[in-house]
Design a protein around this motif. Structure first.
Motif, PDB file in Angstrom:
ATOM      1  N   SER A   1       0.838  -1.200   0.000  1.00 16.33           N
ATOM      2  CA  SER A   1       0.000   0.000   0.000  1.00 16.33           C
ATOM      3  C   SER A   1       0.870   1.247   0.000  1.00 16.33           C
ATOM      4  N   MET A   2       1.937   1.181   0.799  1.00 10.61           N
ATOM      5  CA  MET A   2       2.821   2.339   0.884  1.00 10.61           C
ATOM      6  C   MET A   2       3.513   2.575  -0.460  1.00 10.61           C
ATOM      7  N   ALA A   3       3.845   1.482  -1.116  1.00 11.50           N
ATOM      8  CA  ALA A   3       4.492   1.600  -2.428  1.00 11.50           C
ATOM      9  C   ALA A   3       3.532   2.269  -3.409  1.00 11.50           C
ATOM     10  N   ALA A   4       2.245   1.842  -3.357  1.00 14.28           N
ATOM     11  CA  ALA A   4       1.245   2.464  -4.222  1.00 14.28           C
ATOM     12  C   ALA A   4       1.121   3.947  -3.907  1.00 14.28           C
ATOM     13  N   LEU A   5       1.160   4.245  -2.618  1.00 14.04           N
ATOM     14  CA  LEU A   5       1.039   5.644  -2.189  1.00 14.04           C
ATOM     15  C   LEU A   5       2.202   6.477  -2.713  1.00 14.04           C
TER      16      LEU A   5
ATOM     17  N   SER B   1       4.077   5.855  -5.158  1.00 12.73           N
ATOM     18  CA  SER B   1       4.005   5.946  -6.617  1.00 12.73           C
ATOM     19  C   SER B   1       3.002   7.027  -7.042  1.00 12.73           C
ATOM     20  N   ASP B   2       1.802   7.007  -6.394  1.00  9.47           N
ATOM     21  CA  ASP B   2       0.811   8.062  -6.661  1.00  9.47           C
ATOM     22  C   ASP B   2       1.397   9.432  -6.375  1.00  9.47           C
TER      23      ASP B   2
ATOM     24  N   ALA C   1      13.824   1.625  -1.125  1.00 10.74           N
ATOM     25  CA  ALA C   1      13.386   1.181  -2.453  1.00 10.74           C
ATOM     26  C   ALA C   1      12.032   1.786  -2.798  1.00 10.74           C
ATOM     27  N   VAL C   2      11.141   1.747  -1.809  1.00 13.56           N
ATOM     28  CA  VAL C   2       9.792   2.263  -2.024  1.00 13.56           C
ATOM     29  C   VAL C   2       9.814   3.758  -2.331  1.00 13.56           C
ATOM     30  N   CYS C   3      10.726   4.446  -1.683  1.00 17.72           N
ATOM     31  CA  CYS C   3      10.717   5.911  -1.775  1.00 17.72           C
ATOM     32  C   CYS C   3      11.709   6.445  -2.825  1.00 17.72           C
TER      33      CYS C   3
END
Lengths: 345, 711
Positions: free
Chosen positions: A227-231, A233-234, A279-281
């Protein structure tokens, strides 16, 4: 039907009747749809008429329904009352704390600020903020009553609205800015989401105790990395559209994200190491706080794993005594590589 | 970036945000705390935000965190001391209330830890004691450990800090706060001697508190001019009283006598005193110990000592309380906070309302009284008050009941105080114990108590002793014109002089009596004469048969003092005027003085006329100066006529103002006759003059002659 439920009956009887009415084991897809639609209408009607008994039954019953249905019901309520009759939804709080919690969860999941249609009206946000500020435990009711185990598939969990609310807070400075536009409201909107954001952080701090009581602290990702990755990315898309990435609004978004991630990780409801976080950020622009969160604090004594000290910081500065047993804290470092103190990356 | 810089960055961001968006600021700090949990500033900043927003719960929690994690941070201690100061203080402002509320959010264990540690950090005795007291009050179980020590520390502090008055901050704390905790804690074993010591400390404090004088910084209005002696009660309500080192509110002790009685009850129970447990009133207490006293001679050893202590302590408290009640009624201005509706002050003097009685009756009884007084005075040294007789027993104290509303209570208090005194002097053992208490409390320097003692010995008829007591009093009280510019001193001075005059009169020392009294009168402004009212008043008294040895409570006002002075002079001259030998001057004075309260003294006046007729002549050159009574003028005019007996009257002054009364008799000429007639006519026109002004002038102008003509 309303009168029927309103009659003096004990909770168990009411529950039983309610289940008999709606819990028909139907294979028939059409009947199922009709059942769901009827249920939605009943709940919606009960709000206008302020029938506590019906709402309570519905809340219990909702618990057993799938996420799909939650979304449907949320949609029913939203279709019925938003944006014109948000005040009717105030009755949810009065009708049933438990259903209220469900409703917030549904709404938080429903709106992701990806389009104008999926941006919650501010009146609704106001209502949520006032509910949650008054009663921070409200949004944790479902969590408290849901049996959790580490073996349970995480994807089915939709027990807190935290992910959704975090998403609102992070995106709000960019989204509401582009939609609303007039100066005075902007300031108020900022403050509104600041309050919501702070509530989220405070609620996250309550989670370790609840999870520890259930014996699943460090095993159940209430906030999922996906979910955080989706966030992020958005967010990065939103930022790309923004005129100036160095503007205070962008900074505010990134800082809220950083704060949410840090708290969630330290409180072990977001189960990931700093490497994964980075990685996510990675596609986000630079922000000092986000940087600090991704790299972790500078260690005075480089031999010590700083995650431990963070956990210690949480518990000592923690909000809710009784504190989680010390043994549980060790679990946190599992799988997480020790992050040495690195100055600005 | 270093850790230090990170933290500074986090705190500075929070500070930037806090005024516009406090939620964002807190979010920053929450995050910061998870990053750098060991950093003090981040947490302190959080605490400050919560504290400034007056959120008790979160501020309390944060304070506790800091208290645990950063016990050596001076900032934390400063904060804790601010909170404990708020706990000790009585200010009702919002911030202090918030701080108190903050403390209340902490758990008992934390509060206790915090208070103990805060106490350790305190170096000021009072502060430390107050802090420890907070602890004792909240955690009664700690009384056993700290109670007595705290008490002793406070009592020691009085000595080491050279505090003079028993009404001081240390004693207040000891008596009002620590002592009740200690004596009511049944887990503690306290030796009797310690209990009695504490009891006396408490009594000394409460008595000192109740009898405290008005604050020197608040001037009493009015009474500047010595003539207008009026009640200075007007500014009483606004008077404030602050015990040095305490706040105004904590300087207030509510219901001191009741509190003292409460302590006495507990101490009595713990010391196994005789009598029922609940001693609910002082008067009952006196009755009980008086009863107990009967068994005293039969007791021995420890029982006797215990009984002695009980009697002395109880009787002494009754004595001081009753004496205070009496004195606060007769001289309310001495005390602060005494609610005076009555006027004051009042003076206990000989009752002279029988001065107009026929001389023959009077003479016999006065002689008798004097003889007795002499006897009594001769025994002054050895006589203790219980063997007084005659004069001291059953004397009535008259009071104008409309002037003193609480007259019955006042006289009751006076009686109870005297009875307590008598009880305390009924056995050597009791007297010795009592004297010890008096010595340690330095009761000799208590002006108000001296006033009671003086009135008591006046009541007992020991006038010589009373006079020396009055002189002593003059050394205790401020001198007129000095110290107190409020007129209080001159009022006080008047009071003493009038009482001295009364004593001298009672001793037959008329010259001294008049001298003192005329000193007072010369400073008065004569009030308007209201004959009808006075006549009515006297008429009421006339009906009763008065003994000669009654006393009177006289209001210390011009209106009352001037008539008293006139009556006293009349009493002095009456005896001389009606002796067998001729004394025209005294007879003249009597005639002048009889005008007051006319026709009350008509009998005496007729007696004087009779004497003049017997003598065949009368010389009184001040006659036309001071006699304006129409009845008298008529009578004298008649005396000169053949029908009246052609009495030779020399009532006109010679050229000089002062003429010795034994001037050579002048021949009667026609011119003189004419002068007399004119003088009479003129005098008749003066009848409307304010009689008291005339008599006041008489007192002032003839002062020297009056005094010289008395023995």
């Amino acid at each position: 039907m309303r009168r029927f439920f309103h009659q003096d009956r004990d909770d168990a009887t009411r529950q039983l009747i309610f289940s008999t009415l709606f819990n028909v084991d139907v294979k028939d897809q059409q009947a199922e749809t009709r059942r769901r639609s009827l249920f939605g209408k009943l709940v919606s009607l009960s709000l206008v008429l302020d029938r506590t008994a019906v709402s309570e039954c519905a809340a219990t019953w909702l618990q057993g329904m799938d996420r799909e249905f939650h979304l449907q019901l949320g949609q029913v309520l939203l279709d019925d009352y938003v944006p014109g009759l948000v005040s009717v939804l105030q009755n949810i709080r009065r009708a049933s704390r438990r259903f209220c919690c469900q409703f917030i969860t549904v709404v938080a999941a429903r709106y992701d600020l990806s389009s104008e249609e999926l941006t919650p009206p501010l009146e609704l946000v106001h209502m949520f903020v006032s509910w949650i500020r008054d009663d921070p435990g409200l949004v944790l009711l479902t969590l408290r009553s849901t049996p959790l185990s580490s073996s349970q598939p995480i994807s089915t969990l939709h027990v807190t609205p935290l992910e959704g609310l975090m998403c609102w807070c992070v995106k709000a400075p960019l989204v509401y800015r582009s939609t609303a536009g007039d100066g005075e409201n902007e300031g108020n909107t900022d403050l509104l989401f600041s309050a919501l954001h702070l509530s989220c952080l405070e609620i996250i701090q309550l989670l370790p105790n609840i999870l520890a009581e259930k014996g699943v602290l460090g095993h159940v990702p209430l906030i999922q990395l996906g979910s955080m990755a989706a966030l992020t990315s958005d967010l990065s898309k939103l930022l790309q559209r923004a005129e100036n990435v160095a503007s205070p609004d962008c900074g505010l978004s990134l800082e809220r994200l950083a704060q949410g991630l840090q708290l969630a990780r330290v409180c072990r409801v977001l189960l990931c190491c700093r490497e994964e976080l980075r990685a996510v950020c990675r596609r986000l622009p630079h922000n000092t706080l986000l940087q600090l969160v991704m790299t972790g604090p500078v260690m005075k004594d480089s031999g010590v794993d700083n995650t431990d000290s963070e956990a210690a910081g949480l518990t000592e500065g923690g909000v809710d005594p009784p504190l989680p047993p010390a043994g549980e804290e060790q679990v946190v470092s599992e799988g997480e590589p020790s992050v040495p103190g690195i100055a600005d990356l | 970036m270093s850790a230090q810089k990170d933290c500074e960055f986090l705190v500075s961001r929070a500070r930037e945000l806090v005024s516009d968006d406090p939620c964002a600021a807190i979010a920053w700090l929450i995050t910061g705390r998870t990053l750098y949990p060991a950093d003090f500033n981040i947490q302190y900043e959080m605490y400050i935000i919560e504290r400034n927003a007056e959120r008790t719960d979160s501020a309390g929690r944060l304070l506790y965190d800091m208290f645990l994690k950063f016990p050596d941070q001076p900032t934390v201690w400063r904060e804790i001391s601010v909170i404990t100061a708020a706990l000790r203080s009585d200010t009702q402002d919002k911030h202090a209330q918030f701080l108190r509320g903050l403390f209340e959010t902490l758990t008992g264990r934390v509060q206790r830890e915090m208070l103990l540690k805060a106490t350790e950090q305190c170096f000021n005795t009072l502060e430390k004691a107050e802090m420890l007291l907070l602890l004792l009050k909240r955690f009664p179980e700690s009384v056993v450990q700290h109670g007595v020590n705290l008490g002793e520390t406070l009592l020691d502090a009085e000595v080491s800090e050279n505090v003079e008055s028993p009404v001081n901050c240390f004693r207040k704390l000891f008596v009002c706060d620590v002592l009740p905790l200690v004596i009511n804690n049944m887990d503690m074993r306290l030796p009797t001697s310690l209990m009695q010591k504490y009891m006396l400390k408490a009594a000394e404090f409460y008595i000192g508190y109740v009898t405290r004088g008005p604050s020197p910084d608040v001037q009493i209005q009015g009474s500047q001019e010595p003539g207008s002696i009026k009640s200075p009660s007007m500014s009483r309500g606004s008077q404030r009283y602050v015990i040095d080192g305490l706040s105004e509110k904590s300087s207030v002790v509510a219901e001191p006598w009741e509190k003292l009685l409460d302590i006495l009850t507990v101490v009595g129970a713990r010391c196994e005193w005789q009598g029922d447990k609940g001693q609910r009133c002082y008067v009952d207490m006196l009755l009980r110990v008086r009863e107990l006293c009967r068994y005293l001679p039969g007791l021995e050893g420890e029982t006797r000592a215990r009984c002695c202590s009980q009697v002395v302590i109880c009787a002494a408290l009754v004595l001081f309380r009753s004496a205070f009640l009496y004195v606060s009624a007769i001289q309310p201005t001495l005390f602060q906070g005494v609610n005076v509706l009555s006027s004051g002050p009042w003076i206990l003097v000989e009752d002279l309302s029988s001065v107009y009685n026929d001389i023959e009756v009077e003479r016999a009884s006065v002689k008798h009284a004097h003889k007795k007084r002499k006897l009594a005075d001769g025994r002054d040294k050895t006589m203790s008050s219980d063997d007084e007789e005659g004069l001291g027993k059953g004397r009535q104290i008259l009071v104008n009941k409309t002037d003193m509303l609480s007259w019955a209570e006042t006289l009751d208090s006076f009686r109870t105080a005297r009875e307590s005194w008598d009880l305390l002097h009924s056995h050597d053992a009791l007297e010795n114990e009592f004297k010890k208490i008096c010595a340690s409390w330095k009761t000799d320097s208590w002006l108000w108590f001296r006033i009671f003692i003086t009135d008591m010995i006046i009541y007992q008829g020991q006038y010589r002793k009373a006079l020396s007591s009055l002189h002593q009093m003059a050394s205790v009280q401020p001198q007129p014109g000095q110290q107190s510019p409020s007129g209080q001193a001159s009022l006080e001075h008047h009071r003493a002089l009038i009482q001295q005059a009364s004593c001298h009169y009672a001793l037959g020392e008329y010259r001294m009596a008049c001298e003192k009294l005329l000193d007072v009168v010369s400073g008065l402004v004569p009030p308007n004469y209201e004959p009808s009212k006075v006549a009515e008043d006297q008429g009421r008294i006339k009906g009763k048969i008065r003994k000669n040895n009654d006393l009177r409570l006289l209001p210390c006002t011009s209106k009352a003092v001037l008539p008293f002075c006139l009556q006293l002079m009349l009493a002095c001259f009456k005896l001389r005027a009606f002796t067998d030998s001729r004394d025209d001057l005294s007879l003249g004075h009597v005639v002048v003085l009889l005008q007051y309260d006319w026709p009350h003294g008509e009998t005496l006046f007729l007696k004087a006329v009779e004497k003049i007729c017997q003598q065949g002549s009368f010389q009184y050159e001040n006659f036309f100066n001071y006699v304006t009574n129409i009845d008298m003028l008529e009578e004298f005019a008649y005396l000169r006529t053949p029908e009246g007996g052609r009495i030779q009257l020399e009532l006109l002054p010679n050229q000089g103002m002062l003429i010795k009364h034994h001037t050579v008799t002048r021949g009667i000429t026609k011119g003189v006759k004419e002068d007399f007639r004119l003088a009479m006519e003129r005098q008749v026109s003066r009848c409307g003059e304010n009689l008291l002004s005339v008599l006041h002038r008489f007192c002032i102008n003839e002062k020297i002659i009056i005094i010289q003509s008395l023995p």
